[in-house]
Motif scaffolding. Structure first.
Motif, PDB file in Angstrom:
ATOM      1  N   GLU A  18       0.833  -1.203   0.000  1.00 11.52           N
ATOM      2  CA  GLU A  18       0.000   0.000   0.000  1.00 11.52           C
ATOM      3  C   GLU A  18       0.868   1.254   0.000  1.00 11.52           C
ATOM      4  O   GLU A  18       0.570   2.232  -0.706  1.00 11.52           O
ATOM      5  N   ALA A  19       1.951   1.233   0.772  1.00 16.74           N
ATOM      6  CA  ALA A  19       2.859   2.377   0.826  1.00 16.74           C
ATOM      7  C   ALA A  19       3.474   2.649  -0.545  1.00 16.74           C
ATOM      8  O   ALA A  19       3.516   3.797  -1.020  1.00 16.74           O
ATOM      9  N   VAL A  21       2.426   1.667  -3.558  1.00 17.58           N
ATOM     10  CA  VAL A  21       1.395   2.091  -4.514  1.00 17.58           C
ATOM     11  C   VAL A  21       1.089   3.577  -4.338  1.00 17.58           C
ATOM     12  O   VAL A  21       0.970   4.326  -5.323  1.00 17.58           O
ATOM     13  N   ASP A  22       0.982   4.036  -3.101  1.00 18.53           N
ATOM     14  CA  ASP A  22       0.709   5.450  -2.829  1.00 18.53           C
ATOM     15  C   ASP A  22       1.833   6.346  -3.350  1.00 18.53           C
ATOM     16  O   ASP A  22       1.584   7.426  -3.914  1.00 18.53           O
ATOM     17  N   ILE A  23       3.076   5.912  -3.157  1.00 21.02           N
ATOM     18  CA  ILE A  23       4.227   6.703  -3.606  1.00 21.02           C
ATOM     19  C   ILE A  23       4.277   6.771  -5.132  1.00 21.02           C
ATOM     20  O   ILE A  23       4.506   7.838  -5.715  1.00 21.02           O
ATOM     21  N   GLU A  25       1.787   6.470  -7.195  1.00 18.00           N
ATOM     22  CA  GLU A  25       0.681   7.332  -7.626  1.00 18.00           C
ATOM     23  C   GLU A  25       1.050   8.800  -7.441  1.00 18.00           C
ATOM     24  O   GLU A  25       0.776   9.641  -8.310  1.00 18.00           O
ATOM     25  N   ALA A  26       1.701   9.128  -6.321  1.00 18.56           N
ATOM     26  CA  ALA A  26       2.110  10.508  -6.051  1.00 18.56           C
ATOM     27  C   ALA A  26       3.161  10.993  -7.041  1.00 18.56           C
ATOM     28  O   ALA A  26       3.274  12.201  -7.296  1.00 18.56           O
ATOM     29  N   SER A 320       3.967   4.494   7.902  1.00 13.37           N
ATOM     30  CA  SER A 320       3.103   5.527   7.333  1.00 13.37           C
ATOM     31  C   SER A 320       3.784   6.888   7.342  1.00 13.37           C
ATOM     32  O   SER A 320       3.661   7.664   6.381  1.00 13.37           O
ATOM     33  N   THR A 323       6.466   6.901   4.624  1.00  7.58           N
ATOM     34  CA  THR A 323       5.809   6.986   3.321  1.00  7.58           C
ATOM     35  C   THR A 323       5.304   8.398   3.051  1.00  7.58           C
ATOM     36  O   THR A 323       5.510   8.946   1.958  1.00  7.58           O
ATOM     37  N   ASN A 324       4.653   8.992   4.031  1.00 11.32           N
ATOM     38  CA  ASN A 324       4.102  10.341   3.854  1.00 11.32           C
ATOM     39  C   ASN A 324       5.187  11.378   3.599  1.00 11.32           C
ATOM     40  O   ASN A 324       4.984  12.326   2.827  1.00 11.32           O
ATOM     41  N   ILE A 327       6.291  11.099  -0.013  1.00 12.14           N
ATOM     42  CA  ILE A 327       5.274  11.721  -0.872  1.00 12.14           C
ATOM     43  C   ILE A 327       5.372  13.245  -0.784  1.00 12.14           C
ATOM     44  O   ILE A 327       5.276  13.949  -1.808  1.00 12.14           O
TER      45      ILE A 327
END
Length: 335
Positions: A18-19, A21-23, A25-26, A320, A323-324, A327
Motif C-alpha cells: 500500500e505504501a 502504490v501510494d508513492i 501514484e504521487a 506511514s 511513506t508520507n 510523498i
C-alpha cells in the motif's frame, strides 16, 4: 495506462504494498493494478499458495510487483518464489547492491550487481530418500541455461556501462556441473571483448567481498551460490530491508522485495517499505517510466537525509510516516 500485477503477499506485505502504490501514484505514474493474493492464507482457501489465476495475471500483464510471502521451513508448501520463477521461466535474478545515502555500513564504496541463474541447480527441487537415514538432492546445470544467463550478464554490463563480469563457481570440486557453467561463461565472454572477464571460486569470493567489495562489478553465479552471495552483498549495504530484486524472463518479469514477511510486526505500522520501493523503481525503469523512478529515489534519499527512518535503520518513524514524508518530498521535485 500500464497494467501491472500486484501480489500483496502476507505478513507485512499488504502494508508495504500500500505504501509503495501510494508513492508511485504521487509520482504521477498511471498504473492500473491487477491485485492478486497468494501465500499461506490462500493455500488454506484454495488448496495452493500460488493459484493459476496469479500466473495467468502475470502472463497477461507481463510485469508484476510482489511483496514478501512466507515460506515454511522444512515442511509445508514449496516456495512461491521458486514456483513463480519456474512457471514463468524467470531465468535471470538481478540484485543491484549499491550504498544508500545515510545508511551506515562498514564500506562506503559498494556498487555490485549480482546476476543469478534462476531456474535450475539444486533449486530444481529433485530430491529423494533412498532410505530413512539418507537424503539426496540432484544438482542440474545445463548448457542452454548457462549460456543464456551468461549472455544476460554481459548484455547488462554493456547496456549499463559496467566494466567487468566475474563468474563465481566451485568448479575445482564440482568439476562437471560447475565446470559446465564456467565453460559456458568463458565461451560467452569471448563475444564481449570490451568487458573484462575473470573467474573466482565461491568461497574465495565470499572472503573477498567482506574485505574489498569495491573490487567487484558484475557477479555471475549459478542459482544456489547466487542466492547466498546476493544476501551477502545486501548485508554490505545495510541488509535485506534495503535490497532490491528483479526476476527477468522473456515473456514476463517480477520485481520483488527479497526480505521475509516479518509476521511478528504485521499490522503494527513498523515495516520498512524501502526494499519494495526500490524494486518498484527498477520496475518503473523497465516499463519506461525512468523519470518517475528517478524522482522517487530522489525523494527517498531526501527523506533519509532528513533523519526520517524506520526502526530497522535506527530511526523512529512509522511506515506511514516514512511513506508520507517521501510523498511530501515528491511534491518539491521538478520534472
Amino acid at each position: 495506462m500500464t497494467q501491472v500485477t500486484l501480489i500483496k503477499g502476507d505478513g507485512i506485505g499488504p502494508e508495504i504494498s500500500e505504501a509503495v502504490v501510494d508513492i508511485i501514484e504521487a509520482a504521477g505514474v498511471n498504473i492500473e493494478w491487477d491485485i492478486q493474493t497468494a501465500g499461506a492464507d490462500v493455500a488454506e482457501l484454495e488448496g495452493t499458495p500460488l493459484p493459476k489465476r496469479v500466473i495467468d495475471s502475470i502472463k497477461r500483464n507481463k510485469v508484476a510487483l510482489k511483496a514478501p510471502i512466507t515460506t515454511p521451513i522444512g515442511k509445508g508448501f514449496r516456495s512461491v518464489n521458486v514456483q513463480l520463477r519456474k512457471e514463468l521461466d524467470l531465468y535471470a535474478n538481478l540484485r543491484p547492491c549499491k550504498n544508500i545515502p545515510t545508511v551506515k555500513t562498514k564500506f562506503d564504496n559498494v556498487d555490485i550487481v549480482v546476476v543469478r541463474e534462476n531456474t535450475e541447480d539444486l533449486y530444481a527441487g529433485i530430491e529423494e530418500k533412498p532410505d530413512e537415514n539418507t537424503a539426496k538432492s540432484i544438482k542440474i546445470i545445463t548448457r542452454d541455461a548457462s549460456i543464456r544467463i551468461a549472455e544476460f550478464a554481459f548484455d547488462y554490463a554493456v547496456k549499463n556501462s559496467r566494466k567487468e563480469v566475474c563468474v563465481v563457481t566451485k568448479a575445482n570440486i564440482c568439476k562437471l556441473s560447475d565446470g559446465l557453467f564456467l565453460e559456458c561463461a568463458r565461451e560467452v565472454a569471448k563475444k564481449y571483448p570490451q568487458i573484462n572477464f575473470r573467474e573466482i571460486l565461491v568461497d574465495n569470493c565470499c572472503m573477498q567481498l567482506v574485505q574489498k567489495p569495491e573490487q567487484f562489478d558484475v557477479l555471475l553465479l549459478p542459482n544456489l551460490y547466487g542466492d547466498i552471495v546476493s544476501d551477502l552483498t545486501a548485508g554490505l549495504i545495510g541488509g535485506l530491508g534495503v535490497a532490491q530484486s528483479a526476476n527477468i524472463g522473456l515473456q514476463a518479469s517480477v520485481f520483488e522485495a527479497v526480505h521475509g514477511s516479518a509476521p511478528d510486526i504485521k499490522g503494527q505500522d513498523k515495516a520498512n517499505p524501502m526494499a519494495l520501493l526500490l524494486s518498484a523503481c527498477e520496475m518503473l525503469n523497465f516499463i519506461g517510466e525512468n523519470k518517475a523512478a528517478e524522482k522517487i529515489k530522489t525523494a527517498l534519499y531526501k527523506t533519509l537525509e532528513s533523519g526520517i527512518k524506520t526502526a530497522d535503520l535506527g530511526g523512529t518513524a512509522k511506515c506511514s510516516e516514512f511513506t508520507n514524508q517521501i510523498i511530501k518530498n515528491l511534491g518539491g521535485i521538478n520534472g
